[in-house]
Each structure stands twice: as C-alpha cells, then as structure tokens.
Scaffold this active site. Structure first.
Site, PDB file in Angstrom:
ATOM      1  CE  LYS A  88      -0.139  -0.506   4.986  1.00  0.00           C
ATOM      2  NZ  LYS A  88      -0.836  -1.106   6.115  1.00  0.00           N
TER       3      LYS A  88
ATOM      4  NE  ARG B 141      -6.767   0.036  10.165  1.00  0.00           N
ATOM      5  CZ  ARG B 141      -5.516  -0.154   9.721  1.00  0.00           C
ATOM      6  NH1 ARG B 141      -4.595   0.782   9.874  1.00  0.00           N
ATOM      7  NH2 ARG B 141      -5.177  -1.288   9.139  1.00  0.00           N
TER       8      ARG B 141
ATOM      9  CG  HIS C  84      -4.265  -4.632  11.615  1.00  0.00           C
ATOM     10  ND1 HIS C  84      -3.079  -5.260  11.304  1.00  0.00           N
ATOM     11  CD2 HIS C  84      -3.999  -3.304  11.548  1.00  0.00           C
ATOM     12  CE1 HIS C  84      -2.141  -4.345  11.070  1.00  0.00           C
ATOM     13  NE2 HIS C  84      -2.676  -3.157  11.219  1.00  0.00           N
TER      14      HIS C  84
ATOM     15  NE  ARG D  30      -2.699  -8.096   7.682  1.00  0.00           N
ATOM     16  CZ  ARG D  30      -3.365  -8.583   8.719  1.00  0.00           C
ATOM     17  NH1 ARG D  30      -3.963  -9.761   8.617  1.00  0.00           N
ATOM     18  NH2 ARG D  30      -3.444  -7.901   9.836  1.00  0.00           N
TER      19      ARG D  30
ATOM     20  CE1 TYR E  54      12.317  32.271   2.681  1.00  0.00           C
ATOM     21  CE2 TYR E  54      12.413  29.876   2.706  1.00  0.00           C
ATOM     22  CZ  TYR E  54      12.216  31.067   2.023  1.00  0.00           C
ATOM     23  OH  TYR E  54      11.929  31.037   0.702  1.00  0.00           O
TER      24      TYR E  54
ATOM     25  CB  CYS F 119      13.837  26.040   2.184  1.00  0.00           C
ATOM     26  SG  CYS F 119      15.122  26.999   2.979  1.00  0.00           S
ATOM     27  CG  MET F 120       8.647  23.727  -1.072  1.00  0.00           C
ATOM     28  SD  MET F 120       7.664  24.657  -2.257  1.00  0.00           S
ATOM     29  CE  MET F 120       6.665  25.653  -1.174  1.00  0.00           C
ATOM     30  CG  ASP F 121      11.895  23.742  -3.643  1.00  0.00           C
ATOM     31  OD1 ASP F 121      10.961  22.924  -3.708  1.00  0.00           O
ATOM     32  OD2 ASP F 121      11.765  24.968  -3.829  1.00  0.00           O
TER      33      ASP F 121
HETATM   34  C1  LIG Z   1      -0.182  -1.901   6.913  1.00  0.00           C
HETATM   35  C2  LIG Z   1      -0.757  -3.151   7.412  1.00  0.00           C
HETATM   36  C3  LIG Z   1       0.083  -4.238   7.734  1.00  0.00           C
HETATM   37  C4  LIG Z   1       1.579  -4.173   7.723  1.00  0.00           C
HETATM   38  O1  LIG Z   1       2.016  -3.475   8.853  1.00  0.00           O
HETATM   39  P1  LIG Z   1       3.574  -3.346   9.186  1.00  0.00           P
HETATM   40  O2  LIG Z   1       3.607  -2.780  10.543  1.00  0.00           O
HETATM   41  O3  LIG Z   1       4.128  -2.415   8.178  1.00  0.00           O
HETATM   42  O4  LIG Z   1       4.128  -4.700   9.085  1.00  0.00           O
HETATM   43  C5  LIG Z   1      -0.517  -5.442   8.069  1.00  0.00           C
HETATM   44  N1  LIG Z   1      -1.860  -5.558   8.091  1.00  0.00           N
HETATM   45  C6  LIG Z   1      -2.685  -4.525   7.824  1.00  0.00           C
HETATM   46  C7  LIG Z   1      -4.167  -4.732   7.897  1.00  0.00           C
HETATM   47  C8  LIG Z   1      -2.169  -3.284   7.489  1.00  0.00           C
HETATM   48  O5  LIG Z   1      -2.978  -2.244   7.247  1.00  0.00           O
END
Ligand SMILES: *Cc1c(COP(=O)(O)O)cnc(C)c1O
Length: 646
Positions: free
Chosen positions: A316, A413, A442, A499, A541, A589-591
C-alpha cells in the site's frame, strides 16, 4: 559444493568469510562451513583469516596443517597483517613467517576491501610473489561502482545502468535482470560496447548475437570498432557506432519512447555519459532501494514462521514510498504469495504493470464490481452493510468474487464485530458466488510487550470467530493476523499467512531483531553550494540558523516538499556527508536545506545521505516524535526511485 568441486578442482582456496546468506538451508553455521569446505578437498593452499574463529577452528580440525595458511591482525597467524587507516587510504603492515616486514599502501579504507586485500596479499605471498610486486598491483586497484541500477529515463524509458564492466557472463546476468522487468509497450534495447577482456574472436560475437535472440532484444546497438567485421552476425536493423562519442551524437536516432534500455559497457567506453544523457531530467535527490537487502529481510521474516506459511506483502501507499510496481515485481520474483493494497486504484495500477500475484484490497470503498473482477482484485469485506450490498450485486452476476473478511478484535478501525457474525454467516451461506478467500484481523499493539495480554486476547477471539465462520459456512479461507511486528513477537500465531510491511525495508519496530535486518532504503541528495561564513552570520528563513564560529555551510537539494520534514530544522537532524555527521542549520526550506559542514572539506556535488544505514530512519523518526512509516510514505513524487542489485 561437491558438484562444483569436480568442475573447478581448485588448487588454491581462500575462505573469505562466513555471512548469513543461505542460512535458511542449514542447521547452523558450522554445517554451512562444512559444506563450503567441500570445495577445498584437494587444495594445496587454503588461506583463511585466523580471527574468524569458527572458520579457523573448523579448518584446523579438518584439514592437513601443511595446506593451511592463516593471517590475522594479531600474533598467532602465519602472516600478521595489521591496518592503519589515514585520510586518503590505509597502510597495511606485514610481519611474515620469517619475520620479514613490509608496509603496503592502498587507497581503500572500508572494512570489506581491507579484508579482501589482505586475503590477496596472503595468497600472493604464499605463491612466492615479492611484496614489492604485490604493492605495484595494489596501486592499480580502484573502487568501482559494481551495481546494476534500474533508473527512470526520459520519454518514459527505463534504464538499466550497467556501465562499469563488460564480459559475457556479466552480459547474461544483466539480460536476465532485464527479462524480469516489465515492459508494457516499449522495445527492449541493448546498447553494448565491445568486450575488451573477451577478445575479438568470432565466437565472442556469435555468443552476443545468440544472447540477443535468446532474450528477445528488439534493437541492438553495438559500440566499438571491433563490431565492424562481424555485423553480419547481428539482425539487419542493428545500429553500430565506432565510439561512445558517435553514439552520443546520434541518440536521437534511436527514437526512444517507453523503452527498456540496457546500457552495458566496458569501463574504458565511459558509458556513464550515455546513461546521463538518457536519464530523466530531475534533481539529484534519490531514494535508493537495495533489492538485495529487501530479499535478505524477506527471508529473515520467512525463517521466523513455519515452512508453508504464506507471506502477503503490504505494498500500500506506493509500497511505503519505495515504488509499488518495481517492488511488487521483485516480490513476485523472490516468492511472495500475496500482495495487499489500501485502495482499488492501487490494485489496478499493479495489474496494469504486469503483476499477477493475488491482490487483496483493504478499503475498496463502494465496490466497483466490474473493476475488481476485471483485474482479479480481492476486496476486504469489513462490515455487514458491505456484505449485504455485495451479495445482492453478486446475485445478478455470473462470475465469482474472492473476498477477505476482516474481523475487528480490538483495533477498532475496520472489521466486523462479534454481534454482526450471525447475520454475516447466514448471508454467506446463501450467496454461493462469494468465495471467502481469507479471514483476518489486525493487531493493535503487536510491537509492544505491554500489550501482550491484549494481543493474545485479540488472537484468541480471532481464532474462535474464524473457526465458527469456517464451520458454519464450509469455506476454506487463508487465515492471517500478524504484521511485521507480530511475526517477530508471535510467530506461533501465524495461522496460514502473515502480512509483512515495514520489516521488508529493514525496520524492526520492536527493536528486538534490528541487527538481523538490512536497511533497504537510502535517501540521498547532493550539495548544491558550499559557502564560508563568519561567526554570528545567520542562515535561512527567519534567520534561525546562526554560526557559532567561523565555518562552512552546505546547501542540500532537498526540502520539505520532498518529504524531508521541516521539523528537522535547526539541528534536530544530522546528515551524513563525507562519512561524518553534519547537523542541519536553520530552517528546512521547501526545496532545500542547509547543513553545517565546518571542517568536513565538503565540495559542490558531494553526496549527502539523509537516511539509510546511518542515520537510521528509526532514529530520525524518533527525533521528531513520529514513526518510520510516516517518513517513508512522505517522500515526495519528485524524488527519483532507483533500484540496485549488488
Ligand atoms: C499496513 C498493514 C500491515 C503491515 O504493517 P507493518 O507494521 O508495516 O508490518 C498489516 N496488516 C494490515 C491490515 C495493514 O494495514
């Protein structure tokens, strides 16, 4: 190794090092040493570093003392080779068997090179070479950037930069790497210099021509006079140039657009000039992703869990800033089982870039059924309303849809609550073309020991709820609940899949096994200007920076628009320049931003590392009270991503 031994039959062996590569295939380090030593069964000389104790012990127990030759920093070895580093290189002091002494000079300062050089000196001395002759050879050694790098080029091209050496074996490796890249529309082009080491015999050119065909190269461009006599071996549409200057003048003729271009040349051809000209115009701020480290980390996490457990990698948010398509492609190669993205369009992007692994979409929003089905994306269902509307839609749909059910066990969540389970089960029982491919939850606090009880209760409630769904609906889902932190702390609860996210990039948020991982992301930029300032002068700045003494300040080509957080201002962060840490001075700064480089001998064009091995992302995040995730995903689109394979 036994098979290799028969092929090579080496007479001289150097046991360089025992690292962690391939650990997963061995019971322990000794077993790996034993396997490696099969290579040296009939060697007449076997050279090793005495203070690598495990290696030394094994060799001394298992080999005839007359073949063993050791070196060390300290007394007790055949050759004592101690090192003293100075500004521009190192001195290596030799005390040999017969107490002969000699001082070697080299321009290298890094550990690995100094170790390699001492192996070489020992080998050369053992073969009877005189120290003076060895010294002459050492002087000719210089560091080369030996890395294949995937870069973005102008006009939508991708460049594989392999401009440091050129031989047939290297060409084959580079072509193999090229074949693993995805080319949506463009051609595969090879720009190749003559191979000086291989000579000018016809067989060399035949082999090159064969490789072109084997790897389906669409356009071949040969550079060097040597090709003249052998043009007939190559496809008729090939281009040939006598020199690098000639091709530089004619690059337009290649009409590059969305092509994948491998640029491979012997050192003397200076192909880096070709690469420079083809590179996308961008400022020199680069996020470098080391694919070897990525693989190393992937394997480390895989070793933690039972064989056969699947690994889903969370790609993601542009793969945590690293570049979703390239990273997903590499994961596909090294054996990831599943990918996951947050939103549907991220999944579509991966499919459009040739990714074929199963993909879970965590937050599909309102379901675009057609889009999901067309791209074989597997949405998460996280509440009853969704499940209802999805099952309604599927009633009039002839296809099948794989979904993952998310259960809320404490994260609060997304996810179905216990109260929703009864109704969810009855809907699933009635809807036969919804396939429950996975059930997951999760963890809210997998990264901290204080939350252990809570985590265990989450896991146990996940286990019982998912069991119920499985029993009552007859589905056969993949069950998963562990993120990176969870894999380290609770590997026994991996169920069927884990995951993996941040850990892939070498960040161990528990800080339990950080030393086993390799930092895979390095953010770097260049020094745009250096100026000498006097005590009391102010910088940037709001005139927030002030010289405490006379000194030098370097302006770096990175700012908060690139994701270098403004909270790093005024000494909060330091950057690595010329091997030394330089504090940020004044406001970011920005850049751009400025660093105090007093006394560091910094020049325009020098490299500055914002994070990587040092400073670590973890430390940097802590300085501004955030987490590594935020720093990584905040790196702006203007920063070029480059992928390297050592
Ligand atoms: C982002 C995410 C993970 C991975 O988390 P890490 O801490 O980067 O390993 C696993 N499961 C779900 C549902 C997530 O949103």
């Amino acid at each position: 190794m036994a098979a290799l031994t028969q092929i090579i039959q080496p007479q001289l062996g150097i046991f360089t090092n025992i690292g962690s590569a391939h650990d997963e295939h061995f019971e322990d380090t000794r077993a790996k040493i034993e396997e490696k030593c099969k290579l040296f069964q009939s060697a007449k000389y076997l050279i090793y570093r005495k203070d690598q104790t495990q290696v030394g012990q094994y060799l001394e127990e298992n080999f005839d003392p007359s073949v063993l030759i050791s070196w060390s920093d300290k007394a007790g070895a055949d050759y004592i080779l101690s090192v003293k580093r100075h500004n521009n290189g190192s001195k290596i002091y030799l005390i040999g068997k017969d107490f002969q002494t000699y001082t070697f000079l080299t321009s290298f300062r890094d550990q690995a090179s100094l170790e390699n050089i001492r192996h070489v000196i020992t080998a050369a001395l053992s073969l009877g070479m005189k120290p003076e002759i060895i010294q002459q050879g050492l002087k000719l050694l210089h560091a080369v950037d030996m890395r294949l790098t995937l870069k973005s080029g102008s006009k939508g091209c991708k460049l594989i930069d392999d401009s440091y050496n050129n031989d047939l074996a290297g060409l084959e490796l580079a072509l193999e790497f090229m074949s693993q890249q995805i080319t949506a529309s463009g051609r595969k082009i090879l720009i190749l210099s003559e191979m000086q080491q291989e000579g000018k015999e016809e067989v060399v050119f035949q082999k090159i021509a064969w490789l072109l065909k084997h790897y389906s190269i669409d356009l071949f461009v040969g550079v060097g006079k040597g090709f003249a006599d052998f043009k007939h071996l190559f496809p008729a549409e090939s281009d040939f140039y006598e020199s690098t200057d000639m091709i530089l003048r004619n690059l337009e003729a290649l009409s590059l657009s969305n092509d994948l271009v491998l640029i491979k040349g012997a050192r003397a051809y200076g192909f880096e000039r070709v690469v420079q000209k083809l590179e996308a115009l961008a400022h020199e701020t680069i996020l470098e992703i080391n694919l070897n480290s990525l693989r190393h980390n992937f394997i480390h996490y895989r070793q933690k869990i039972k064989p056969g457990t699947k690994i889903m990698v969370m790609v993601k948010a542009f793969a945590y800033g690293g570049g979703a398509a390239e990273i997903a492609n590499y994961l596909q190669e090294i054996g990831a089982d599943y990918l996951s993205v947050a939103y549907t369009d991220e999944g579509v992007f991966l499919r459009n870039n040739g990714i074929t692994l199963p993909i879970m979409v965590m937050n599909p929003g309102s379901y675009h059924l057609e889009l999901l089905q067309e791209h074989a994306l597997e949405p998460v269902v996280y509440n009853l309303n969704q499940l209802k509307s999805l099952s309604n839609a599927m009633d009039s749909n002839s296809g099948l849809l794989s979904v993952h059910l998310e259960l809320d066990t404490g994260m609060r969540r997304l996810g179905m609550s216990d109260q929703e389970l009864d109704e969810a089960i009855s809907i699933l029982q009635q809807c036969s073309n919804l396939k429950v491919a996975g059930i997951f939850t999760h963890l809210a606090g997998a990264d901290e020991a204080v939350h252990k009880d809570f985590t265990l209760s989450q896991i146990s409630s996940f286990e019982s709820s998912s069991n119920r769904i499985i029993q009552e609906t007859g589905c056969k889902p993949i069950r998963h609940c562990l993120n990176s932190a969870g894999i380290i702390r609770y590997p026994e609860f991996a169920f069927d899949m884990v995951r993996l996210g941040i850990g892939l990039y070498g960040i161990e948020v528990n800080q339990l096994e950080q030393d086993k991982l390799q930092p895979a992301m390095t953010l770097k930029t260049v020094v745009s200007q250096v100026r000498t300032l006097q005590k009391g002068e102010t910088i940037g700045y709001g005139r927030k920076g002030e010289m405490k003494n006379d000194g030098e300040v370097a302006t770096l080509a990175i700012g908060y628009a690139d994701g270098y957080d403004r909270r790093f201002s005024n000494g909060k962060a330091t950057v690595l320049i010329k091997g030394q840490m330089a504090p940020i001075i004044g406001n970011v700064c920005m850049d751009m931003c400025m660093a105090d480089v007093t006394g560091l001998n910094v020049f325009e064009g020098d490299e500055a590392i914002l994070f990587g091995a040092r400073p670590s992302i973890m430390d940097l995040a802590a300085k501004i009270e955030t987490i590594p995730y935020e720093l990584l995903t905040g790196i702006g689109p203007r920063v070029k991503r480059q992928y390297i394979l050592d």
